[in-house]
Scaffold this motif. Structure first.
Motif, short mmCIF file in Angstrom:
data_model
loop_
_atom_site.label_atom_id
_atom_site.label_comp_id
_atom_site.label_asym_id
_atom_site.label_seq_id
_atom_site.Cartn_x
_atom_site.Cartn_y
_atom_site.Cartn_z
N ASN A 52 30.26 50.97 36.27
CA ASN A 52 30.52 50.50 37.62
C ASN A 52 31.93 49.95 37.75
N LEU A 53 32.78 50.69 38.40
CA LEU A 53 34.15 50.27 38.63
C LEU A 53 34.22 49.04 39.53
N SER A 54 33.23 48.87 40.43
CA SER A 54 33.25 47.75 41.37
C SER A 54 33.24 46.40 40.67
N ILE A 55 32.52 46.29 39.57
CA ILE A 55 32.50 45.02 38.83
C ILE A 55 33.90 44.70 38.33
N LEU A 56 34.58 45.70 37.80
CA LEU A 56 35.90 45.48 37.22
C LEU A 56 36.97 45.19 38.27
N LEU A 57 36.70 45.54 39.52
CA LEU A 57 37.67 45.27 40.59
C LEU A 57 37.60 43.83 41.08
N GLN A 58 36.60 43.09 40.64
CA GLN A 58 36.48 41.68 41.02
C GLN A 58 37.42 40.83 40.18
N PRO A 59 38.06 39.83 40.80
CA PRO A 59 38.98 38.97 40.03
C PRO A 59 38.26 38.30 38.86
N LYS A 60 38.91 38.28 37.73
CA LYS A 60 38.41 37.61 36.51
C LYS A 60 37.11 38.19 35.98
N ARG A 61 36.75 39.40 36.34
CA ARG A 61 35.50 39.97 35.84
C ARG A 61 35.81 41.15 34.92
N THR A 62 35.24 41.12 33.73
CA THR A 62 35.48 42.21 32.77
C THR A 62 34.22 43.03 32.50
N GLY A 63 33.13 42.72 33.18
CA GLY A 63 31.88 43.46 32.97
C GLY A 63 30.68 42.62 33.37
N TRP A 64 29.56 42.85 32.71
CA TRP A 64 28.31 42.17 33.04
C TRP A 64 27.59 41.80 31.75
N GLN A 65 26.55 40.98 31.88
CA GLN A 65 25.72 40.60 30.74
C GLN A 65 24.32 40.25 31.21
N ILE A 66 23.36 40.38 30.32
CA ILE A 66 22.02 39.86 30.54
C ILE A 66 21.91 38.65 29.62
#
Length: 161
Positions: A96-110
């Motif tokens: 998901n490119l949208s996550i990476l387009l958010q400031p200070k976000r490098t991905g996701w986690q559970i």
């Protein structure tokens, strides 16, 4: 009477838990067979749902990135989910490119979960199995979007027992 009401109010999870408890307590062969068949039916249902989720090709039904579902979800500080099971992992969190387009976000986690090392016989496109991490290492990374699954998941395995 009380047990029946509890099972009806809490859904199949309560009924499943009750059957597992009674089977472990009494261990009668007929109960073991029923428990195994229910377990196989539930696993089959989740496998079918996951397979259908994997075939969705228009999760972002809007054509512009600015108004897409993934861009909308990426704006949240955290996501809490109950019953989509693997839908968001397949359609939102993966590539998901949208996550990476958010400031200070490098991905996701559970939070609280970690991938289990790959099993060699996993089919192509299968999601990785997850297991609970050491509670002493639990942390929510400020650079990652936390995705909290409040009911667990069909790809989670508890290796502690």
């Amino acid at each position: 009477m009380g047990r029946r009401i509890r099972s009806c109010l809490c859904g199949f999870e309560a009924a499943y838990d009750e059957q597992q408890t009674q089977t472990a307590k009494h261990g009668h062969p007929a109960m073991l067979d029923h428990a195994q068949r229910l377990d196989e039916a539930i696993r089959g249902m989740f496998d079918d749902m996951d397979m259908a989720f994997g075939t969705i090709r228009d999760f972002d039904f809007q054509k512009g990135l600015a108004i897409s579902v993934t861009s909308f979800l990426a704006k949240f500080d955290a996501i809490f989910t109950l019953n989509q099971d693997l839908l968001l992992e397949r359609q939102y969190l993966t590539d998901n490119l949208s996550i990476l387009l958010q400031p200070k976000r490098t991905g996701w986690q559970i939070p609280g979960m970690e991938p289990i090392p790959m099993v060699p016989d996993l089919p192509l496109g299968a999601l990785r199995m997850m297991g609970p991490m050491d509670p002493l290492r639990f942390a929510v990374d400020s650079n990652l979007q936390p995705y909290f699954k409040l009911h667990g998941s069909s790809n989670w395995i508890d290796r502690s027992s």
